[in-house]
Structures are given as C-alpha cells and as structure tokens.
Design a protein around this motif. Structure first.
Motif, PDB file in Angstrom:
ATOM      1  N   LEU A   1      -0.938 -25.605  39.164  1.00  8.84           N
ATOM      2  CA  LEU A   1      -0.273 -26.675  39.894  1.00  8.84           C
ATOM      3  C   LEU A   1      -0.952 -26.928  41.242  1.00  8.84           C
ATOM      4  CD1 LEU A   1       3.430 -25.859  39.011  1.00  8.84           C
ATOM      5  CD2 LEU A   1       2.139 -27.879  38.333  1.00  8.84           C
ATOM      6  N   GLN A   2      -1.551 -25.895  41.814  1.00  8.26           N
ATOM      7  CA  GLN A   2      -2.318 -26.097  43.043  1.00  8.26           C
ATOM      8  C   GLN A   2      -3.523 -26.985  42.772  1.00  8.26           C
ATOM      9  OE1 GLN A   2      -1.474 -25.164  46.237  1.00  8.26           O
ATOM     10  NE2 GLN A   2      -3.173 -26.562  46.696  1.00  8.26           N
ATOM     11  N   ARG A   3      -4.132 -26.781  41.596  1.00  5.53           N
ATOM     12  CA  ARG A   3      -5.273 -27.628  41.207  1.00  5.53           C
ATOM     13  C   ARG A   3      -4.816 -29.086  41.066  1.00  5.53           C
ATOM     14  NH1 ARG A   3      -9.872 -26.967  37.811  1.00  5.53           N
ATOM     15  NH2 ARG A   3     -11.127 -28.854  38.084  1.00  5.53           N
ATOM     16  N   VAL A   4      -3.627 -29.283  40.524  1.00  3.27           N
ATOM     17  CA  VAL A   4      -3.069 -30.632  40.404  1.00  3.27           C
ATOM     18  C   VAL A   4      -2.903 -31.247  41.795  1.00  3.27           C
ATOM     19  CG1 VAL A   4      -1.052 -31.979  39.714  1.00  3.27           C
ATOM     20  CG2 VAL A   4      -1.914 -30.173  38.215  1.00  3.27           C
ATOM     21  N   ALA A   5      -2.363 -30.456  42.712  1.00  3.54           N
ATOM     22  CA  ALA A   5      -2.139 -30.949  44.080  1.00  3.54           C
ATOM     23  C   ALA A   5      -3.458 -31.330  44.741  1.00  3.54           C
ATOM     24  CB  ALA A   5      -1.427 -29.878  44.901  1.00  3.54           C
ATOM     25  N   ASP A   6      -4.485 -30.544  44.517  1.00  2.00           N
ATOM     26  CA  ASP A   6      -5.785 -30.813  45.134  1.00  2.00           C
ATOM     27  C   ASP A   6      -6.465 -32.047  44.535  1.00  2.00           C
ATOM     28  OD1 ASP A   6      -5.404 -28.545  46.652  1.00  2.00           O
ATOM     29  OD2 ASP A   6      -6.634 -27.244  45.381  1.00  2.00           O
ATOM     30  N   THR A   7      -6.240 -32.277  43.235  1.00  2.00           N
ATOM     31  CA  THR A   7      -6.930 -33.351  42.526  1.00  2.00           C
ATOM     32  C   THR A   7      -6.232 -34.697  42.673  1.00  2.00           C
ATOM     33  OG1 THR A   7      -7.660 -31.691  40.922  1.00  2.00           O
ATOM     34  CG2 THR A   7      -7.919 -33.990  40.284  1.00  2.00           C
ATOM     35  N   LYS A   8      -4.892 -34.667  42.788  1.00  2.00           N
ATOM     36  CA  LYS A   8      -4.084 -35.886  42.952  1.00  2.00           C
ATOM     37  C   LYS A   8      -4.327 -36.930  41.846  1.00  2.00           C
ATOM     38  CE  LYS A   8      -3.527 -35.556  47.965  1.00  2.00           C
ATOM     39  NZ  LYS A   8      -4.179 -34.217  48.110  1.00  2.00           N
TER      40      LYS A   8
END
Length: 399
Positions: free
Chosen positions: A214-221
């Motif tokens: 989910l952190q990767r999702v936040a970073d990628t937007k």
C-alpha cells in the motif's frame, strides 16, 4: 486320510458358495448406489470453503432427494486439510477402495492438480467446485468445472475500470496461480482499452502483510488499484486501504468477488461500503431461483450466508444428477463426461453452460457495489457481462 481330504475340499467349496450367495444382496445394493467422493479442506485456513460447498451439496439432496438415474446417490466427504499430498492419497483411496463414480470439491489449485492424474487413470469424472486457475481443466480430460476461473471474473473488472475513466492502474494480487492469472488478464484487457498498468504487486499467500504494498500505491498515485486476494483476506486489505485514506484521495478500488466474500461481508464493517467488485455470484442476486436458494440455505445452516463456493457445490450436484439421469444411471466415466459437455441450466447465479470444448463453465459476471440493506451488507448487482467464457481458453481457440 484321502476321504477326509475330499470332505474338507467339499466343505471348503460349500463354504465358498455360501459366502458368495450371502454377498449377492450386498453387491446388488452396491450397484444401486452411486458414490461421489468429495475432497475439501474441512479444517485449516480454508475450512470455510469446505463448509460452504458441503452444505450446498447436502441441501441439494434435501431439496431434490437422493435418486438420480434410478440410483441412490451417496456423498462421501473427506478432509484434505488443504494439503496436496493428502488430496492425492484421498483421491486414490476413494477411487480404488470406495469405488466412487465421481470425484468433487478441490478447494485450491494445487489440490485439484494433485488429484487430476487419479481421475485420468481411473477414468472418473472430477468436478472442480472451487479452484479457479484457468488451466486446471487441461490437467485431465475428466475434469469439469462448476466454479469459475479468475480470468473470467477479472476481464470484466478491467473493462469496468476503463468505463470509470481509469488511465493508470496498479494490480495487487496474491502470489499463486489464480493471482497470477488475474494479474495477467487485468493487464491485457486494461491495456487493450488504452490504459496503463504502472506496477504489478504480488503479496505472499501465507501471512500477507499489505502495508509495504500500500505504501507503493501511495508513492505511485495511480487512478485505481485492481485487487485479488483469496476469501478471508479481503476485509483486512480494504480496512488498511481505507485507513490510509486512499478512498478519500481519489485512488479507486476494484476487485474480484473473492475479496468481498458474501459469507464474511457482514463482519467487514462499513469500510467496504461502495467498493466495486466483479463476480459470478452474489447472495443478493435478485432471481427467483436465488431467493429460494438463499432462503433454504440459511434455514438449513443458521448464521451462514451462502457464497460463491456454495453455489458451485449446488451446481456440481445438479450436474451429477443431470448426467446420471441422461445415462440412465450408467457410470462409465468417459460417457458421463461426454454427457456433461454442453449441458445448460438455470442456477441460483443465473444461466450457466458447460463449454463442450473446454469443460469449463460459461456464466454471467456481475458488477456489484456493497450497499447496506436492512442493516446488513450485501454485494448489490448493478450490471452484468453475459455468457462469459474463460478468456484465456477463448483466446487460444481463436488462434
């Protein structure tokens, strides 16, 4: 001494004849009984699958009786605990020792694949009522599926995401056969609409921790995230998704129906309200057949709501009964499988057909949104993709 030996031989022959005569009624009884060997995880982390499928199979007999093709149908349930080696051993015992005419169940892909060689060697129809990797039916010419395939319910999710205006997506799936199927199918179908998959994330099957993904999702937007996780993990994922504020940040979520399993939905809480999924069955399906099914299921199993696993068990029994009726009770495995090919009927999920070319199920896939109705959470259908085949096999056939 010679006379004594003759007498003993005569006595032995007489005893053998008597035993044979005594066994005749038992043999006759056995010939009038058709056994279905059902192998499912009844204990362990996938026990809910076994509970749902067997509850539906027993309900079928409670509603429709135990006779098909002039024979008495008997269900023999075995617990493989979700371990493939156990599945294989149980399948062999059921075929060799119990003389079952059908195998059924199979909660996960590795379990179905473990039993496939036994079905082939024994020429026993094997009805898969849970496992969803696309290639399973290719493992044996005796496999017929009444559940679904992950590509079958994923392709509509990709099309729905495109309709919602997504341009960039992330896929987040559990790292095993069905998850990889879902990842590949979503990417192919979404990019075909002009979209882009900017990251493909795979979560371990055992002890999944969604936080780093989910952190990767936040970073990628991205515009949205497509998710497949097995039944039982969906509530945790959606909770973490909402806790991190993605639902308010404009990052949308679409998933396959496994994520919001009807059996578990009410316990997930209001965080799942408004989440969109695509799947072949909802307990809220508005047909008369499904309303009758849900009412009978919940009456027979207080506190248990039927889910997509249950309806596959119900339809496995419908298929067995129809095949036996058509063969007049004959249990030749090759003939039974040929009889099943092309069969169509109206299930609680809607109209279904066994594809004669692939032995996979053809069915509607519904777009659903979680709504609260009379104080309970339901996957409410908003539209449908009709008569969907497994797209992996459909693409192969088109080449």
């Amino acid at each position: 001494m010679q006379a004594i030996r003759i007498t003993r031989r005569a006595a032995t022959r007489t005893l053998a004849a008597a035993l044979m005569a005594a066994s005749l009624p038992v043999a006759a009884l056995a010939e009038d009984t058709v056994k279905i060997g059902v192998i499912l995880p009844m204990t362990g982390p996938s026990a809910s699958t076994g509970k749902q499928v067997t509850a539906a199979m027993k309900l079928w007999q409670a509603v429709n009786g135990t006779k098909a093709g002039g024979k008495t149908v008997e269900i023999v349930v075995k617990d493989d605990t979700g371990v493939a080696d156990v599945t294989k051993r149980l399948a062999q015992e059921l075929v060799v020792n119990d003389h079952v005419s059908f195998l059924a169940g199979f909660g996960l892909t590795p379990l179905a694949l473990a039993a496939a060689p036994i079905a082939t060697q024994g020429k026993v129809p094997m009805i898969v009522s849970a496992a969803a990797t696309a290639t399973i039916t290719e493992a044996s010419p005796y496999i017929v599926r009444t559940s679904f395939t992950l590509p079958q319910v994923t392709a509509p999710a990709a099309e729905q995401a495109a309709k919602q205006g997504w341009k960039k997506a992330i896929t987040l799936v559990t790292d095993y056969g069905p998850g990889i199927d879902a990842e590949k199918t979503f990417k192919e179908r979404f990019t075909a609409t002009g979209g882009e998959v900017v990251a493909e994330l795979r979560v371990p099957l055992k002890n999944p921790d969604f936080a780093p993904f989910l952190q990767r999702v936040a970073d990628t937007k991205p515009d949205g995230v497509f998710v497949f996780v097995p039944s039982g993990f969906g509530g945790l994922f959606v909770k973490q998704f909402v806790e991190r504020g993605f639902d308010k940040s404009g990052i949308r979520l679409i998933a396959t129906g496994d994520v919001l399993d009807d059996d578990l939905l009410d316990d997930m809480g209001d965080v799942v309200l408004g989440v969109t999924t695509t799947h072949h069955y909802s307990a809220a399906h508005p047909s008369a057949e499904n309303k009758a099914y849900v009412a009978a299921f919940t009456k027979a199993n207080p506190g248990l709501r039927p889910n997509f696993m249950s309806v596959a068990g119900w339809d496995a029994m419908a298929l067995v009964y129809a095949a036996l009726d058509k063969t007049g009770g004959a249990t030749d495995g090759t003939k039974l499988v040929e009889t099943m090919k092309g069969m169509s009927w109206v299930s609680p999920r809607g109209p279904i057909t066994i594809d004669p070319a692939t032995r996979d199920i053809v069915q509607n896939v519904y777009v659903r949104t979680v709504e609260k109705v009379d104080g309970h959470l339901w996957n409410v259908e908003t539209s449908a993709f009709e008569a969907v085949k497994d797209p992996v096999k459909a693409a192969k056939a088109a080449k």
